[in-house]
Motif scaffolding. Structure first.
Motif, short mmCIF file in Angstrom:
data_model
loop_
_atom_site.label_atom_id
_atom_site.label_comp_id
_atom_site.label_asym_id
_atom_site.label_seq_id
_atom_site.Cartn_x
_atom_site.Cartn_y
_atom_site.Cartn_z
N THR A 177 -0.19 5.29 75.31
CA THR A 177 -0.50 4.76 76.65
C THR A 177 -1.92 5.14 77.08
OG1 THR A 177 1.83 4.88 77.22
CG2 THR A 177 0.29 4.70 79.05
N CYS A 178 -2.44 6.23 76.54
CA CYS A 178 -3.80 6.67 76.86
C CYS A 178 -4.85 5.60 76.57
CB CYS A 178 -4.14 7.95 76.11
SG CYS A 178 -3.90 7.86 74.32
N THR A 179 -4.52 4.63 75.73
CA THR A 179 -5.43 3.52 75.44
C THR A 179 -5.97 2.90 76.72
OG1 THR A 179 -4.04 2.99 73.52
CG2 THR A 179 -5.63 1.31 74.21
N GLN A 180 -5.10 2.79 77.71
CA GLN A 180 -5.40 2.05 78.92
C GLN A 180 -6.36 2.78 79.85
OE1 GLN A 180 -1.59 0.24 80.35
NE2 GLN A 180 -0.80 1.07 78.42
N GLY A 181 -6.64 4.06 79.53
CA GLY A 181 -7.65 4.79 80.27
C GLY A 181 -9.04 4.22 80.08
N ALA A 182 -9.20 3.32 79.12
CA ALA A 182 -10.49 2.71 78.86
C ALA A 182 -11.01 1.91 80.04
CB ALA A 182 -10.41 1.81 77.63
N VAL A 183 -10.11 1.46 80.93
CA VAL A 183 -10.55 0.70 82.11
C VAL A 183 -10.78 1.60 83.32
CG1 VAL A 183 -9.31 -1.35 81.31
CG2 VAL A 183 -8.22 0.16 82.98
N GLY A 184 -10.66 2.92 83.13
CA GLY A 184 -10.84 3.84 84.25
C GLY A 184 -9.57 4.13 85.00
N ALA A 185 -8.43 4.01 84.33
CA ALA A 185 -7.13 4.32 84.93
C ALA A 185 -6.62 5.63 84.36
CB ALA A 185 -6.14 3.20 84.64
N ALA A 186 -5.70 6.25 85.09
CA ALA A 186 -4.96 7.40 84.57
C ALA A 186 -3.68 6.86 83.96
CB ALA A 186 -4.65 8.38 85.70
N ALA A 187 -3.62 6.85 82.64
CA ALA A 187 -2.52 6.23 81.91
C ALA A 187 -1.78 7.31 81.13
CB ALA A 187 -3.04 5.14 80.98
N TRP A 188 -0.51 7.46 81.44
CA TRP A 188 0.25 8.61 80.93
C TRP A 188 1.38 8.16 80.01
CZ3 TRP A 188 -2.20 12.80 82.95
CH2 TRP A 188 -2.88 12.63 84.16
N GLY A 189 1.46 8.76 78.82
CA GLY A 189 2.60 8.57 77.95
C GLY A 189 3.70 9.53 78.38
N ILE A 190 4.90 9.01 78.63
CA ILE A 190 6.00 9.82 79.17
C ILE A 190 7.27 9.57 78.36
CG2 ILE A 190 5.06 9.88 81.52
CD1 ILE A 190 7.04 7.60 82.21
N GLY A 191 8.35 10.29 78.70
CA GLY A 191 9.64 10.09 78.09
C GLY A 191 10.48 9.09 78.87
N SER A 192 11.61 8.69 78.28
CA SER A 192 12.47 7.69 78.92
C SER A 192 13.04 8.18 80.25
CB SER A 192 13.61 7.29 77.98
OG SER A 192 13.10 6.59 76.86
N SER A 193 13.41 9.47 80.31
CA SER A 193 13.97 9.99 81.56
C SER A 193 12.93 10.00 82.66
CB SER A 193 14.55 11.39 81.34
OG SER A 193 13.56 12.28 80.89
N GLU A 194 11.67 10.29 82.29
CA GLU A 194 10.59 10.24 83.28
C GLU A 194 10.35 8.80 83.73
OE1 GLU A 194 7.52 13.76 82.20
OE2 GLU A 194 7.90 12.33 80.60
N ALA A 195 10.48 7.85 82.80
CA ALA A 195 10.33 6.44 83.17
C ALA A 195 11.40 6.04 84.18
CB ALA A 195 10.41 5.56 81.93
N GLU A 196 12.63 6.53 83.99
CA GLU A 196 13.70 6.27 84.95
C GLU A 196 13.31 6.78 86.33
OE1 GLU A 196 17.70 7.45 83.87
OE2 GLU A 196 17.11 7.50 81.76
N HIS A 197 12.81 8.01 86.37
CA HIS A 197 12.43 8.62 87.65
C HIS A 197 11.34 7.80 88.33
CE1 HIS A 197 10.87 11.56 90.52
NE2 HIS A 197 11.98 12.26 90.34
#
Length: 458
Positions: free
Chosen positions: A136-156
């Motif tokens: 997911t860090c790929t998307q930081g190329a546009v100046g965003a904070a892009a975080w790779g997370i786990g499935s339970s964190e995605a639920e939250h």
């Protein structure tokens, strides 16, 4: 909130999204976008439904079929991966039930998560985006904070619109100077990881900066940020500039213009202090190729294999002191969220035009990063260049960047690949992978051995 102290870009994004600080230093922050894929999406959505929780704002959540899907022409829900169809059909049902945006197998917008998020303008400068995927860090190329997370964190994040983020240190990696001809962002990333280790970025948010970074086009910046997870970074980011705004403007989920002063403040302030600084002379970087079982096992293409872990030498079948140039390869792969964008395909095709891959190459694939990239490449005739040279031209997906139990390379293959990982078995049981730029993959496929793209381009 006191902003008199100079702040880094990542600190600015944290401050604008902060809901509250928590004991121990973690922050509860607002999340702008959540992106799911079919490998983990169904489990997260079904778990939420079973607990009686709904997606708080379905308009902020996207899901795509990219990891399990076959890339063979004429594909559908059927997959070579045992049980793969279940991942697809269950994710589809769960996404539709939740009311989120679903990008299905043969949707015109289908593609790899980290490719289409920027392509469609789903991720924008200054945003917080999360996805259950390490790249997911790929998307930081546009100046965003892009975080790779786990499935339970995605639920939250989906249920509440916020997420608890642990404190992270900051690192600035500055590439000065100018890249030499034939040297790419992939080589920049591998040079960094080789010099400072696969754990060199652990616990840090890495900001890439410097003259050589500013000179990169957007797709090359995405390649650089993509590889930050192989450096063990928490995430990576590049300050947006006119190149960024011009590339994003008018995309489906992006504004038509980036003329609000807010966008111009998305950079690290002069005098901002980073916990660690790394400086690299971009002009001294050569095309890089990995030799072992970690991205840190990378050397200049004309270098010799150094002494490394015995297991790495045993797996890859190369001894210290051997040269990489001339090492025979059996397969070639151009694809992945690292290097399957249109500019990658153009550069590889430029080397392949009018040439044939070596007879010893038993399998050669090109897998575009998105369906839109595939269509654009076909409009330029790039597909014909690849197929005339002996490559298979595929549909978009994560195909064979990681082995999911379906399609594979011929047993025992030594593969030259534009992917991001060369771990043992990453591209299939017993497959030995050398990662490199698309140009190096193309040059090596022509030669039937690891070859310097600069010599073919000369």
């Amino acid at each position: 909130m006191n902003h008199s102290t100079p702040r880094t870009l990542s600190q600015k994004i944290r401050d604008t999204h902060l809901v509250t600080d928590t004991p121990g230093g973690a922050a509860l922050v607002a999340i702008d976008r959540v992106f799911l894929h079919e490998r983990t999406g169904a489990s997260a959505l079904k778990s939420m439904a079973a607990a009686g929780r709904k997606v708080r704002d379905p308009s902020r959540v996207f899901c795509v079929m990219d990891h399990i899907v076959d890339t063979r022409p004429g594909r559908g829900d059927q997959t070579l991966m045992p049980g793969g169809q279940d991942f697809i059909t269950e994710t589809r049902a769960a996404a539709l039930a939740a009311g989120i945006t679903l990008i299905d197998v043969n949707d015109p917008d289908q593609g790899i998560t980290h490719v289409i998020s920027t392509e469609l303008g789903i991720v924008l400068p200054g945003m917080n985006l999360v996805a259950p995927d390490s790249h997911t860090c790929t998307q930081g190329a546009v100046g965003a904070a892009a975080w790779g997370i786990g499935s339970s964190e995605a639920e939250h994040a989906m249920a509440t619109g916020v997420l608890r983020l642990e404190p992270a240190r900051t690192m600035r990696v500055t590439f000065s100077g100018t890249l030499a001809p034939g040297v790419t962002a992939k080589d920049m990333a591998l040079a960094l990881i080789a010099r400072h280790g696969a754990g060199g970025g652990a616990g840090h948010i890495v900001e890439f900066a410097g003259e050589a970074v500013r000179a990169l086009d957007m797709e090359a910046r995405m390649t650089l940020c993509n590889m930050a997870t192989e450096f063990a970074a928490v995430t990576a980011i590049i300050a947006p500039d006119e190149t960024t705004f011009a590339w994003l403007a008018g995309r489906r989920y992006a504004p038509a213009h980036f003329d609000d002063p807010y966008w111009r403040e998305l950079h690290s302030d002069e005098g901002a202090v980073f916990d660690r600084e790394i400086a690299i002379d971009a002009g001294a970087i050569a095309p890089m190729v990995t030799w072992g079982t970690s991205p840190e096992h990378a050397i200049a293409i004309d270098g010799v294999v150094p002494q490394g872990p015995p297991g790495a030498h045993a797996y890859i079948g190369l001894e210290p002191g051997q040269t990489l140039l001339g090492t025979p390869v059996d397969a070639a792969f151009i694809g992945s969220c690292t290097n399957a964008r249109l500019s990658d395909l153009r550069r590889a095709a430029a080397l392949l035009k009018g040439r044939q891959i070596a007879p010893s190459i038993r399998k050669a694939l090109v897998v575009p990063g998105s369906s839109a990239i595939k269509r654009a490449a076909e409009a330029e005739g790039l597909d014909q260049v690849f197929t005339a040279a002996g490559f298979e031209w595929r549909e978009s997906g994560c195909s064979l960047c990681f082995y999911a139990g379906g399609e594979g390379f011929p047993p025992g293959s030594r593969t030259i690949s534009s992917t991001n990982r060369n771990f043992e078995g990453r591209q299939g049981p017993g497959i030995r992978t050398h990662i490199a730029s698309p140009e190096t993959v193309a040059a090596s496929a022509i030669a039937g051995m690891i070859a310097d793209p600069r010599e073919i381009a000369a």
